[in-house]
Design a protein around this motif. Sequence first.
Motif, PDB file in Angstrom:
ATOM      1  N   LEU A   1     -13.079   5.998  60.656  1.00 14.88           N
ATOM      2  CA  LEU A   1     -12.158   5.561  61.701  1.00 14.88           C
ATOM      3  C   LEU A   1     -12.193   6.514  62.893  1.00 14.88           C
ATOM      4  CD1 LEU A   1      -9.881   3.589  62.496  1.00 14.88           C
ATOM      5  CD2 LEU A   1      -8.282   5.131  61.388  1.00 14.88           C
ATOM      6  N   CYS A   2     -12.194   7.809  62.620  1.00 19.12           N
ATOM      7  CA  CYS A   2     -12.293   8.800  63.705  1.00 19.12           C
ATOM      8  C   CYS A   2     -13.593   8.597  64.493  1.00 19.12           C
ATOM      9  CB  CYS A   2     -12.259  10.213  63.143  1.00 19.12           C
ATOM     10  SG  CYS A   2     -10.659  10.719  62.511  1.00 19.12           S
ATOM     11  N   THR A   3     -14.695   8.403  63.773  1.00 20.20           N
ATOM     12  CA  THR A   3     -15.984   8.181  64.429  1.00 20.20           C
ATOM     13  C   THR A   3     -15.943   6.951  65.317  1.00 20.20           C
ATOM     14  OG1 THR A   3     -17.124   9.162  62.535  1.00 20.20           O
ATOM     15  CG2 THR A   3     -18.442   7.803  64.007  1.00 20.20           C
ATOM     16  N   LEU A   4     -15.369   5.871  64.789  1.00 18.97           N
ATOM     17  CA  LEU A   4     -15.322   4.617  65.535  1.00 18.97           C
ATOM     18  C   LEU A   4     -14.522   4.771  66.825  1.00 18.97           C
ATOM     19  CD1 LEU A   4     -15.014   1.084  64.144  1.00 18.97           C
ATOM     20  CD2 LEU A   4     -13.371   1.773  65.884  1.00 18.97           C
ATOM     21  N   VAL A   5     -13.373   5.416  66.740  1.00 11.13           N
ATOM     22  CA  VAL A   5     -12.536   5.588  67.929  1.00 11.13           C
ATOM     23  C   VAL A   5     -13.247   6.450  68.971  1.00 11.13           C
ATOM     24  CG1 VAL A   5     -10.379   6.574  68.785  1.00 11.13           C
ATOM     25  CG2 VAL A   5     -10.372   5.234  66.677  1.00 11.13           C
TER      26      VAL A   5
ATOM     27  N   VAL B   1     -20.778   0.480  68.691  1.00  7.66           N
ATOM     28  CA  VAL B   1     -19.708   1.227  68.017  1.00  7.66           C
ATOM     29  C   VAL B   1     -19.741   0.974  66.516  1.00  7.66           C
ATOM     30  CG1 VAL B   1     -17.211   1.381  67.746  1.00  7.66           C
ATOM     31  CG2 VAL B   1     -18.204   1.376  70.028  1.00  7.66           C
ATOM     32  N   LEU B   2     -19.883  -0.276  66.119  1.00  5.58           N
ATOM     33  CA  LEU B   2     -19.934  -0.590  64.686  1.00  5.58           C
ATOM     34  C   LEU B   2     -21.196  -0.007  64.052  1.00  5.58           C
ATOM     35  CD1 LEU B   2     -18.663  -4.294  64.624  1.00  5.58           C
ATOM     36  CD2 LEU B   2     -17.429  -2.234  63.934  1.00  5.58           C
ATOM     37  N   GLY B   3     -22.295   0.050  64.815  1.00  9.20           N
ATOM     38  CA  GLY B   3     -23.516   0.655  64.288  1.00  9.20           C
ATOM     39  C   GLY B   3     -23.340   2.134  64.005  1.00  9.20           C
ATOM     40  N   VAL B   4     -22.694   2.854  64.927  1.00  9.96           N
ATOM     41  CA  VAL B   4     -22.408   4.273  64.700  1.00  9.96           C
ATOM     42  C   VAL B   4     -21.491   4.447  63.504  1.00  9.96           C
ATOM     43  CG1 VAL B   4     -21.323   6.333  65.671  1.00  9.96           C
ATOM     44  CG2 VAL B   4     -22.777   4.906  67.113  1.00  9.96           C
TER      45      VAL B   4
ATOM     46  N   VAL C   1     -30.668   4.674  57.135  1.00  8.25           N
ATOM     47  CA  VAL C   1     -30.534   5.845  58.004  1.00  8.25           C
ATOM     48  C   VAL C   1     -29.282   6.634  57.638  1.00  8.25           C
ATOM     49  CG1 VAL C   1     -30.125   6.583  60.377  1.00  8.25           C
ATOM     50  CG2 VAL C   1     -31.859   4.873  59.887  1.00  8.25           C
ATOM     51  N   GLY C   2     -28.165   5.941  57.382  1.00  5.80           N
ATOM     52  CA  GLY C   2     -26.942   6.634  56.991  1.00  5.80           C
ATOM     53  C   GLY C   2     -27.115   7.415  55.702  1.00  5.80           C
ATOM     54  N   GLY C   3     -27.719   6.786  54.691  1.00  7.58           N
ATOM     55  CA  GLY C   3     -27.928   7.470  53.420  1.00  7.58           C
ATOM     56  C   GLY C   3     -28.877   8.641  53.544  1.00  7.58           C
TER      57      GLY C   3
ATOM     58  N   ALA D   1     -26.699   7.652  69.480  1.00 10.04           N
ATOM     59  CA  ALA D   1     -27.519   8.450  68.563  1.00 10.04           C
ATOM     60  C   ALA D   1     -27.051   9.901  68.515  1.00 10.04           C
ATOM     61  CB  ALA D   1     -28.990   8.377  68.989  1.00 10.04           C
ATOM     62  N   VAL D   2     -26.653  10.454  69.663  1.00  2.85           N
ATOM     63  CA  VAL D   2     -26.162  11.838  69.689  1.00  2.85           C
ATOM     64  C   VAL D   2     -24.855  11.959  68.920  1.00  2.85           C
ATOM     65  CG1 VAL D   2     -25.247  13.648  71.187  1.00  2.85           C
ATOM     66  CG2 VAL D   2     -27.336  12.449  71.839  1.00  2.85           C
ATOM     67  N   ILE D   3     -23.961  10.979  69.115  1.00  3.52           N
ATOM     68  CA  ILE D   3     -22.704  10.964  68.355  1.00  3.52           C
ATOM     69  C   ILE D   3     -23.007  10.939  66.862  1.00  3.52           C
ATOM     70  CG2 ILE D   3     -20.626   9.622  67.801  1.00  3.52           C
ATOM     71  CD1 ILE D   3     -20.709   8.570  70.673  1.00  3.52           C
ATOM     72  N   MET D   4     -23.973  10.105  66.484  1.00  2.00           N
ATOM     73  CA  MET D   4     -24.321   9.964  65.073  1.00  2.00           C
ATOM     74  C   MET D   4     -24.780  11.292  64.474  1.00  2.00           C
ATOM     75  SD  MET D   4     -27.635   8.086  63.544  1.00  2.00           S
ATOM     76  CE  MET D   4     -28.552   9.522  64.135  1.00  2.00           C
ATOM     77  N   ILE D   5     -25.641  12.009  65.183  1.00  2.00           N
ATOM     78  CA  ILE D   5     -26.177  13.265  64.657  1.00  2.00           C
ATOM     79  C   ILE D   5     -25.078  14.326  64.557  1.00  2.00           C
ATOM     80  CG2 ILE D   5     -27.647  15.232  65.229  1.00  2.00           C
ATOM     81  CD1 ILE D   5     -29.225  13.089  63.924  1.00  2.00           C
TER      82      ILE D   5
END
Length: 672
Positions: free
Chosen positions: A412-416, A436-439, A120-122, A379-383
């Motif tokens: 790191l920014c995403t994780l926080v 959190v680790l999944g995102v 999904v990330g790729g 999921a929203v954060i991810m998009i």
Amino acid sequence: MSSQPFRPYVPANREMREFTLRAVLLGLIMTVVLGAANMYLGLRAGMTIAATYPAAVIGMALLKLVRGSLLEENMARTIGSIGESVAAGATFTIPAFVIARVWPALGAENYWQGVALMLVGGTLGILFVTLLRSVMVEDAELPFPESVAASEIHKAGQQGSRAAKILFSNMGVGAAIFLAGALNIFNASKEFLVNIPALSTGLKLGRGANAPFVATGGATTFSAPAVSPAYLGVGYIIGPRLAALNFAGGLLAWGLMVPLLTYFLGPQILANAAAAGTPVDWTAISNGVWFSIVRPIAVGGMLVGASFTLFRMRKSLGIGIQRAISDLKKTGKQKQSSLRYEQDLSAKIVFLGLAIVFCAMLALYFFFTKVIIGAIVAAVIMIILGFFFAAVSGNLVGMIGSSNNPVSGLTLCTLVIAALLMVAIGIKGTAGVIAVLGVAAVICVSSAVAGEMLQDLKVGHILGGTPKLMQIGDLMGVIVSSLALFPVLMILDQAYHFGSKELPAPQAGLMAFLSQGIVGGNMAWPLVIVGILMGIALIMVEVKSPMLFSVGMYLPLETTFAIFIGGVIRWATDIARDKGVFNDAQKARIDNAGVLTASGLIAGEALCGLGVAAIKGLKASGKISWDLPSVFEHPHILSGLIALAFLAVLMVQVPLRNAGRPDEPAPPTAIM
């Protein structure tokens, strides 16, 4: 800005083989091999190397044997280099699930979860870059230094066979040296126990007559540089200054912190051992002090280092975000061109793909958290962050190249952000840490893939390749590398275990510490705060890379020592190059041969190392009863020095011997 219309190297009206079975198969093989090599390197040394240059050299050499075209070479390189980005994103995040103990280990039960995160990330990175490609590759303000260099390498394809010979031969050398160490023909690593004598009356704390005394004494360990072709190759590529900075962190950890702590903890440890009637293992104690005390301090330093890297790039990041917004507006106005080098995947297909990806991640995050609101938020954060960080990553690659892309800082920014939002909506504990680790894993892979893919698309733009076919090829590369690279992580975890001295995985350790600390409420904050203050002090004394220094503290000393030796070898090679009677063209060939030599040694050890790890993992799991033989029980220390000296001579002599004739044309310079 020039008013001349753009003209690719291969004109649009010229028919040329491009998306062929042989080019795609070669690219898929390279994406797995180079991705696995980078995964091994990232977990052991905390660094990865760009795969574009080795993939270009291998693709040119092999396709020329069957009279492949220039655009077939471009296709093979494009697909072949994408696996390195998937590997980098996965290496920096997926081991964090094990280090944070939300997964007991990487096993078959985690296979589809890990593959889904990488896939999904790729895919997300490719789809976002597809939307932005036309406006970004044509942006005159983005020089794309590594893309220009790679395109010149393809144009100067007549030198492919010489470069491939250097690369492949040194892969063999790297594999042979590593295997010799694994078979105990020589000591690949050597650790020395150093006693720290106690003060006879103890250490007096203060000058007064009634000042207390503290008992002292203990022992610590100090390591010789590992005889590792991969570590030496990394040091050669990053150069003496960065290698020395990385080693400085190791010296602070093993030359100051560990000895100081064991010096004062020693008497207490001896007393406890005497009361329990057990002997004292000072080697295990010093390693335990490093693991439990020094490494959390290093995590604080890495946190500051990553933040400082983003702060220094704030202007570039701001420009990237602004362009991301404007580029998205422009893509709606783009019409499909009839010219080959301007054809992208249909916008309908891209947005359909994004919808499918969003639904897939919604399902996966719900599987992780069992809370629908948490899954939706994740999921929203991810998009949202996925798009912005893909655009930012692409712009940074356009300005400074993929080798300098701060993917771990963006992650790191995403994780926080994700962690704070999870806490805000009340999701804590293991479910919150997993979410959190999944995102973070998806965004890390997405950002890495976006940067690498845009770099390759720029090469294709210069050469006249078809973007749509390159995008399809990269999607195939992401699918294959995601399926094939997760078992590499499983093999290495079974053999050595993530977070161990043999497999430190520093970036994943940082992600695990932060997710546990913010969401799980389980982190040694006093030690991390000490590391944060140390990182601030490093910034104040103008250390070039606090992140690299802190990673040096996190890694075993034998690793940073070997990387430093590799940097010294590069320094010696550069001196010999500058003092010799070489013209500029010969010096460029020396530099290129040096990078190829180092890359070959890295890939050779990595591939052989994965084979050795597979045997160790099968032995540990009880699936086989035999292990690698040990030729000598106690090899002489000189045998390791001889192997190290051989590698040093090889890494100096091979580049100098490939300077070529003075009248040969100058080659394109390899930018790693």
